[in-house]
Design an enzyme around this catalytic site. Structure first.
Site, PDB file in Angstrom:
ATOM      1  N   HIS A  81      20.841 -18.091  32.859  1.00 28.36           N
ATOM      2  CA  HIS A  81      19.621 -18.492  33.551  1.00 28.36           C
ATOM      3  C   HIS A  81      18.525 -17.458  33.290  1.00 28.36           C
ATOM      4  O   HIS A  81      18.796 -16.399  32.717  1.00 28.36           O
ATOM      5  CB  HIS A  81      19.869 -18.652  35.065  1.00 28.36           C
TER       6      HIS A  81
HETATM    7  P1  TYD Z   1      24.143 -16.698  40.309  1.00 30.51           P
HETATM    8  O1  TYD Z   1      22.965 -15.801  40.392  1.00 30.51           O
HETATM    9  O2  TYD Z   1      23.963 -18.032  39.630  1.00 30.51           O
HETATM   10  O3  TYD Z   1      25.352 -15.937  39.599  1.00 30.51           O
HETATM   11  P2  TYD Z   1      25.563 -15.473  38.071  1.00 30.51           P
HETATM   12  O4  TYD Z   1      24.246 -15.518  37.393  1.00 30.51           O
HETATM   13  O5  TYD Z   1      26.108 -14.128  38.181  1.00 30.51           O
HETATM   14  O6  TYD Z   1      26.563 -16.385  37.454  1.00 30.51           O
HETATM   15  O7  TYD Z   1      24.703 -16.901  41.766  1.00 30.51           O
HETATM   16  C1  TYD Z   1      25.921 -17.546  42.016  1.00 30.51           C
HETATM   17  C2  TYD Z   1      25.866 -18.181  43.409  1.00 30.51           C
HETATM   18  O8  TYD Z   1      25.694 -17.181  44.413  1.00 30.51           O
HETATM   19  C3  TYD Z   1      24.718 -19.162  43.564  1.00 30.51           C
HETATM   20  O9  TYD Z   1      25.224 -20.280  44.287  1.00 30.51           O
HETATM   21  C4  TYD Z   1      23.718 -18.447  44.416  1.00 30.51           C
HETATM   22  C5  TYD Z   1      24.539 -17.448  45.200  1.00 30.51           C
HETATM   23  N1  TYD Z   1      23.804 -16.180  45.446  1.00 30.51           N
HETATM   24  C6  TYD Z   1      23.345 -15.878  46.732  1.00 30.51           C
HETATM   25  O10 TYD Z   1      23.521 -16.650  47.679  1.00 30.51           O
HETATM   26  N2  TYD Z   1      22.690 -14.690  46.925  1.00 30.51           N
HETATM   27  C7  TYD Z   1      22.446 -13.824  45.914  1.00 30.51           C
HETATM   28  O11 TYD Z   1      21.828 -12.732  46.130  1.00 30.51           O
HETATM   29  C8  TYD Z   1      22.923 -14.151  44.584  1.00 30.51           C
HETATM   30  C9  TYD Z   1      22.711 -13.237  43.422  1.00 30.51           C
HETATM   31  C10 TYD Z   1      23.601 -15.343  44.410  1.00 30.51           C
END
Ligand code: TYD
Length: 165
Positions: A81
């Site tokens: 992303h």
């Molecule tokens: P995401 O940022 O998509 O993870 P990565 O990029 O590491 O794969 O986040 C994964 C899930 O966690 C998504 O449903 C959103 C949630 N999340 C929060 O609730 N708070 C946060 O601070 C972060 C980073 C993620």
């Protein structure tokens, strides 16, 4: 402000070789619009190592939030992303992984394996985290709170937004 002076930190080995400025820290200017490696001071002695991280010092923004990614399933990848506004620094607090940062036209791979190094990612860069070691712990610092509306999760949407603003 496009450039920021960041601190590379005083290391145990620097003490032996003399300090680099009045505070004993080495500094460097980084371009805030481009991904860049950042370094954290790591103090080692016979009992272990201690790494120090400040916002607006080794990290070129005030830290609003930190989070850890751990217990990563074998073969899993994370990220995939971009963020519309948010900036981050990503580091390996333990183990290792590969961080790929892309502008759509250029991409750069960072192999993160030591706790004294991180990567600064400006807004509007695509990132992917792959190749996690079984013991990897990814530590992330951001300049903004969590906001799902700040995420761009489709690569084609990302290319549109990156090219138009
Ligand atoms: P995401 O940022 O998509 O993870 P990565 O990029 O590491 O794969 O986040 C994964 C899930 O966690 C998504 O449903 C959103 C949630 N999340 C929060 O609730 N708070 C946060 O601070 C972060 C980073 C993620």
């Amino acid at each position: 402000m496009r450039y920021a002076r960041i601190y590379l930190g005083k290391r145990t080995s620097d003490v032996a070789h003399g300090s680099k400025n009045a505070e004993g820290d080495r500094t460097r200017y980084i371009d805030l619009a481009q991904p860049s490696e950042v370094l954290f001071p790591r103090m080692e002695d016979s009992s272990g190592a201690l790494t120090v991280i400040h916002g607006q010092k080794e990290i070129p923004f005030a830290i609003a939030r930190a989070y850890l990614i751990s217990d990563i399933a074998p073969g899993a990848s994370r990220g995939a992303h971009a963020h519309r506004k948010l900036r981050q620094v990503i580091m390996a607090a333990a183990g290792s992984f590969t961080l790929t940062v892309s502008s759509g036209t250029h991409s750069h791979e960072f192999f993160l394996t030591e706790s004294s190094k991180g990567v600064y990612i400006p807004r509007l860069f695509w990132r992917e985290l792959t190749n996690f070691s079984h013991d990897a712990v990814c530590l992330v610092f951001t300049d903004r709170p969590y906001e799902e509306s700040d995420y761009i999760r489709s690569f084609s949407e990302y290319l549109d937004e990156a090219n138009n603003g």
